[in-house]
Design a protein around this motif. Structure first.
Motif, PDB file in Angstrom:
ATOM      1  N   ASN A  70      65.883  51.998  82.400  1.00 50.06           N
ATOM      2  CA  ASN A  70      66.212  52.025  80.781  1.00 50.06           C
ATOM      3  C   ASN A  70      65.428  51.163  80.074  1.00 50.06           C
ATOM      4  O   ASN A  70      65.628  51.093  78.823  1.00 50.06           O
ATOM      5  CB  ASN A  70      67.646  51.711  80.932  1.00 50.06           C
ATOM      6  N   CYS A  71      64.904  50.020  80.850  1.00 48.61           N
ATOM      7  CA  CYS A  71      63.914  49.057  80.013  1.00 48.61           C
ATOM      8  C   CYS A  71      62.816  49.165  80.152  1.00 48.61           C
ATOM      9  O   CYS A  71      62.001  48.988  81.224  1.00 48.61           O
ATOM     10  CB  CYS A  71      64.469  47.402  80.215  1.00 48.61           C
ATOM     11  N   SER A  72      61.908  49.232  79.042  1.00 47.98           N
ATOM     12  CA  SER A  72      60.548  49.767  79.361  1.00 47.98           C
ATOM     13  C   SER A  72      59.716  48.567  80.025  1.00 47.98           C
ATOM     14  O   SER A  72      58.738  48.704  80.578  1.00 47.98           O
ATOM     15  CB  SER A  72      59.699  50.112  77.916  1.00 47.98           C
ATOM     16  N   ASN A  73      60.109  47.275  79.848  1.00 45.59           N
ATOM     17  CA  ASN A  73      59.396  46.305  80.618  1.00 45.59           C
ATOM     18  C   ASN A  73      60.061  45.822  81.759  1.00 45.59           C
ATOM     19  O   ASN A  73      59.877  44.653  82.096  1.00 45.59           O
ATOM     20  CB  ASN A  73      59.157  45.205  79.286  1.00 45.59           C
ATOM     21  N   GLY A  74      60.638  46.489  82.435  1.00 48.17           N
ATOM     22  CA  GLY A  74      61.302  46.073  83.787  1.00 48.17           C
ATOM     23  C   GLY A  74      62.723  45.709  83.581  1.00 48.17           C
ATOM     24  O   GLY A  74      63.185  45.777  82.413  1.00 48.17           O
ATOM     25  N   VAL A 148      68.261  44.490  97.540  1.00 40.52           N
ATOM     26  CA  VAL A 148      68.907  43.398  98.421  1.00 40.52           C
ATOM     27  C   VAL A 148      70.362  43.762  98.607  1.00 40.52           C
ATOM     28  O   VAL A 148      71.105  43.841  97.720  1.00 40.52           O
ATOM     29  CB  VAL A 148      68.539  42.001  97.861  1.00 40.52           C
ATOM     30  N   ASN A 149      70.943  43.831  99.726  1.00 42.32           N
ATOM     31  CA  ASN A 149      72.203  44.105  99.923  1.00 42.32           C
ATOM     32  C   ASN A 149      72.705  42.835 100.162  1.00 42.32           C
ATOM     33  O   ASN A 149      72.381  42.030 101.305  1.00 42.32           O
ATOM     34  CB  ASN A 149      72.220  44.981 101.195  1.00 42.32           C
ATOM     35  N   LEU A 150      73.557  42.264  99.306  1.00 45.63           N
ATOM     36  CA  LEU A 150      74.518  40.949  99.433  1.00 45.63           C
ATOM     37  C   LEU A 150      75.570  41.004 100.268  1.00 45.63           C
ATOM     38  O   LEU A 150      76.054  39.751 100.635  1.00 45.63           O
ATOM     39  CB  LEU A 150      74.766  40.291  98.116  1.00 45.63           C
ATOM     40  N   GLY A 151      76.067  42.000 100.581  1.00 49.92           N
ATOM     41  CA  GLY A 151      77.239  42.124 101.436  1.00 49.92           C
ATOM     42  C   GLY A 151      77.143  41.639 102.911  1.00 49.92           C
ATOM     43  O   GLY A 151      76.094  41.660 103.451  1.00 49.92           O
ATOM     44  N   GLY A 152      78.076  40.686 103.161  1.00 57.74           N
ATOM     45  CA  GLY A 152      77.851  39.691 104.305  1.00 57.74           C
ATOM     46  C   GLY A 152      77.164  38.622 104.387  1.00 57.74           C
ATOM     47  O   GLY A 152      77.418  37.662 105.159  1.00 57.74           O
ATOM     48  N   SER A 153      76.531  38.260 102.981  1.00 53.97           N
ATOM     49  CA  SER A 153      75.907  36.945 102.622  1.00 53.97           C
ATOM     50  C   SER A 153      76.604  36.027 102.026  1.00 53.97           C
ATOM     51  O   SER A 153      77.835  36.346 101.290  1.00 53.97           O
ATOM     52  CB  SER A 153      74.571  37.353 101.928  1.00 53.97           C
ATOM     53  N   LEU A 154      76.260  34.865 101.932  1.00 51.26           N
ATOM     54  CA  LEU A 154      77.004  33.862 100.940  1.00 51.26           C
ATOM     55  C   LEU A 154      76.901  34.224  99.384  1.00 51.26           C
ATOM     56  O   LEU A 154      77.792  33.735  98.775  1.00 51.26           O
ATOM     57  CB  LEU A 154      76.518  32.332 101.222  1.00 51.26           C
ATOM     58  N   TRP A 155      75.743  35.175  99.079  1.00 53.09           N
ATOM     59  CA  TRP A 155      75.928  35.454  97.590  1.00 53.09           C
ATOM     60  C   TRP A 155      76.850  36.825  97.236  1.00 53.09           C
ATOM     61  O   TRP A 155      76.705  36.832  96.107  1.00 53.09           O
ATOM     62  CB  TRP A 155      74.348  35.738  97.363  1.00 53.09           C
ATOM     63  N   ASN A 156      77.277  37.160  98.083  1.00 54.76           N
ATOM     64  CA  ASN A 156      77.952  38.363  97.653  1.00 54.76           C
ATOM     65  C   ASN A 156      79.053  38.243  97.047  1.00 54.76           C
ATOM     66  O   ASN A 156      79.927  37.115  97.320  1.00 54.76           O
ATOM     67  CB  ASN A 156      78.655  39.134  99.088  1.00 54.76           C
ATOM     68  N   ASP A 157      79.474  38.809  95.791  1.00 56.05           N
ATOM     69  CA  ASP A 157      80.428  38.489  94.886  1.00 56.05           C
ATOM     70  C   ASP A 157      80.594  36.971  94.288  1.00 56.05           C
ATOM     71  O   ASP A 157      81.745  36.273  94.208  1.00 56.05           O
ATOM     72  CB  ASP A 157      81.857  39.016  95.273  1.00 56.05           C
ATOM     73  N   LYS A 158      79.385  36.382  94.171  1.00 51.98           N
ATOM     74  CA  LYS A 158      79.271  34.872  93.833  1.00 51.98           C
ATOM     75  C   LYS A 158      78.188  34.811  92.775  1.00 51.98           C
ATOM     76  O   LYS A 158      78.287  33.523  92.276  1.00 51.98           O
ATOM     77  CB  LYS A 158      78.615  33.874  94.935  1.00 51.98           C
ATOM     78  N   ILE A 159      77.813  35.701  92.160  1.00 49.75           N
ATOM     79  CA  ILE A 159      76.759  35.486  90.906  1.00 49.75           C
ATOM     80  C   ILE A 159      77.539  35.590  89.508  1.00 49.75           C
ATOM     81  O   ILE A 159      78.369  36.435  89.280  1.00 49.75           O
ATOM     82  CB  ILE A 159      75.742  36.564  90.999  1.00 49.75           C
ATOM     83  N   SER A 160      77.316  34.462  88.598  1.00 52.56           N
ATOM     84  CA  SER A 160      78.243  34.174  87.726  1.00 52.56           C
ATOM     85  C   SER A 160      77.001  34.361  86.267  1.00 52.56           C
ATOM     86  O   SER A 160      77.554  34.545  85.293  1.00 52.56           O
ATOM     87  CB  SER A 160      78.894  33.116  87.615  1.00 52.56           C
ATOM     88  N   SER A 161      75.781  33.891  86.480  1.00 59.32           N
ATOM     89  CA  SER A 161      74.680  33.977  85.470  1.00 59.32           C
ATOM     90  C   SER A 161      73.437  34.457  85.924  1.00 59.32           C
ATOM     91  O   SER A 161      73.211  34.468  87.394  1.00 59.32           O
ATOM     92  CB  SER A 161      74.587  33.009  84.723  1.00 59.32           C
ATOM     93  N   LEU A 162      72.594  34.983  85.434  1.00 65.46           N
ATOM     94  CA  LEU A 162      71.266  35.354  85.846  1.00 65.46           C
ATOM     95  C   LEU A 162      69.969  35.415  84.603  1.00 65.46           C
ATOM     96  O   LEU A 162      70.619  35.365  83.471  1.00 65.46           O
ATOM     97  CB  LEU A 162      71.330  36.721  86.365  1.00 65.46           C
ATOM     98  N   LYS A 163      68.867  35.302  85.355  1.00 62.92           N
ATOM     99  CA  LYS A 163      67.804  35.264  84.160  1.00 62.92           C
ATOM    100  C   LYS A 163      66.796  36.387  84.853  1.00 62.92           C
ATOM    101  O   LYS A 163      66.135  36.084  85.925  1.00 62.92           O
ATOM    102  CB  LYS A 163      66.968  33.994  84.110  1.00 62.92           C
ATOM    103  N   VAL A 164      66.484  37.235  83.924  1.00 62.62           N
ATOM    104  CA  VAL A 164      65.336  38.281  84.361  1.00 62.62           C
ATOM    105  C   VAL A 164      64.039  37.864  83.658  1.00 62.62           C
ATOM    106  O   VAL A 164      64.090  37.859  82.471  1.00 62.62           O
ATOM    107  CB  VAL A 164      66.000  39.650  84.141  1.00 62.62           C
ATOM    108  N   ILE A 165      63.077  37.735  84.614  1.00 62.75           N
ATOM    109  CA  ILE A 165      62.038  37.366  84.301  1.00 62.75           C
ATOM    110  C   ILE A 165      61.065  38.452  84.286  1.00 62.75           C
ATOM    111  O   ILE A 165      60.737  39.063  85.714  1.00 62.75           O
ATOM    112  CB  ILE A 165      61.459  36.168  85.141  1.00 62.75           C
ATOM    113  N   LYS A 166      60.313  38.643  83.272  1.00 64.08           N
ATOM    114  CA  LYS A 166      59.085  39.784  83.442  1.00 64.08           C
ATOM    115  C   LYS A 166      57.777  38.831  83.972  1.00 64.08           C
ATOM    116  O   LYS A 166      57.455  37.867  83.645  1.00 64.08           O
ATOM    117  CB  LYS A 166      58.552  40.135  81.927  1.00 64.08           C
ATOM    118  N   VAL A 167      57.326  39.571  85.101  1.00 63.38           N
ATOM    119  CA  VAL A 167      56.211  38.963  85.891  1.00 63.38           C
ATOM    120  C   VAL A 167      55.023  39.686  85.631  1.00 63.38           C
ATOM    121  O   VAL A 167      53.885  39.466  86.167  1.00 63.38           O
ATOM    122  CB  VAL A 167      56.481  38.663  87.368  1.00 63.38           C
ATOM    123  N   ARG A 168      54.881  40.777  85.087  1.00 68.58           N
ATOM    124  CA  ARG A 168      53.749  41.917  85.129  1.00 68.58           C
ATOM    125  C   ARG A 168      53.778  42.397  83.637  1.00 68.58           C
ATOM    126  O   ARG A 168      54.656  42.824  82.981  1.00 68.58           O
ATOM    127  CB  ARG A 168      53.790  42.696  86.069  1.00 68.58           C
TER     128      ARG A 168
END
Length: 168
Positions: A70-74, A148-168
């Motif tokens: 949906n986003c042309s730049n990733g 990445v499947n986060l189920g069963g990991s320490l990060w499952n249902d723990k994310i409250s903010s994020l930064k999406v970085i264009k790399v290419r």
């Protein structure tokens, strides 16, 4: 006269803000919304093995980890459940300080804070995920082309903010 709201109408309502959204309701929730079942979180003691089989077949048909760009730049696509059932949403490059502000593709006016169980990054972006709002707490980086499947990991249902970085 009784007013009825279809599950499809509810899906349309939750998708108004996200163009091109592809959220689908879990079969047991859809049955509950249509008055055909009991609350999925309540054990009423009645079990019918044939019901389990029907739900399993329906789940396979409705759940998909497919992503649409949906986003042309990733973009980063997140899923409510590790098996890609439940809601999904995409984030274009940018900073998202508080996932409580994003309710797209989730039912019951829930938000994306502490709800992400799977992450998919496109080939043009990576994502830093943070434990708390405003980029606080622990962080982790997922590079481009991650699924990445986060189920069963320490990060499952723990994310409250994020930064999406264009790399290419």
């Amino acid at each position: 006269m009784k007013a009825a709201v279809s599950a499809s109408a509810l899906l349309l309502f939750t998708c108004l803000v996200a163009p091109g959204c592809a959220a689908e309701m879990a079969p047991e929730d859809e049955a509950f919304m249509q008055g055909e079942g009991s609350d999925p979180g309540v054990d009423n003691g009645a079990t019918d093995p044939s019901d389990d089989e029907t739900v399993a077949e329906s789940s396979a048909a409705l759940c998909s980890c497919a992503t649409w760009l949906n986003c042309s730049n990733g973009q980063v696509t997140v899923y409510e459940h590790a098996d890609c059932c439940g809601g999904n949403f995409y984030f274009c490059p940018g900073e998202y300080r508080d996932l409580r502000n994003f309710t797209n593709n989730l039912f019951w006016l829930a938000n994306w804070n502490d709800r992400i169980s799977r992450i998919h990054t496109s080939d043009k972006v990576g994502v830093y995920v943070y434990q708390h709002v405003n980029f606080g707490g622990d962080r982790r980086y997922f590079p481009p082309n991650s699924d990445v499947n986060l189920g069963g990991s320490l990060w499952n249902d723990k994310i409250s903010s994020l930064k999406v970085i264009k790399v290419r």
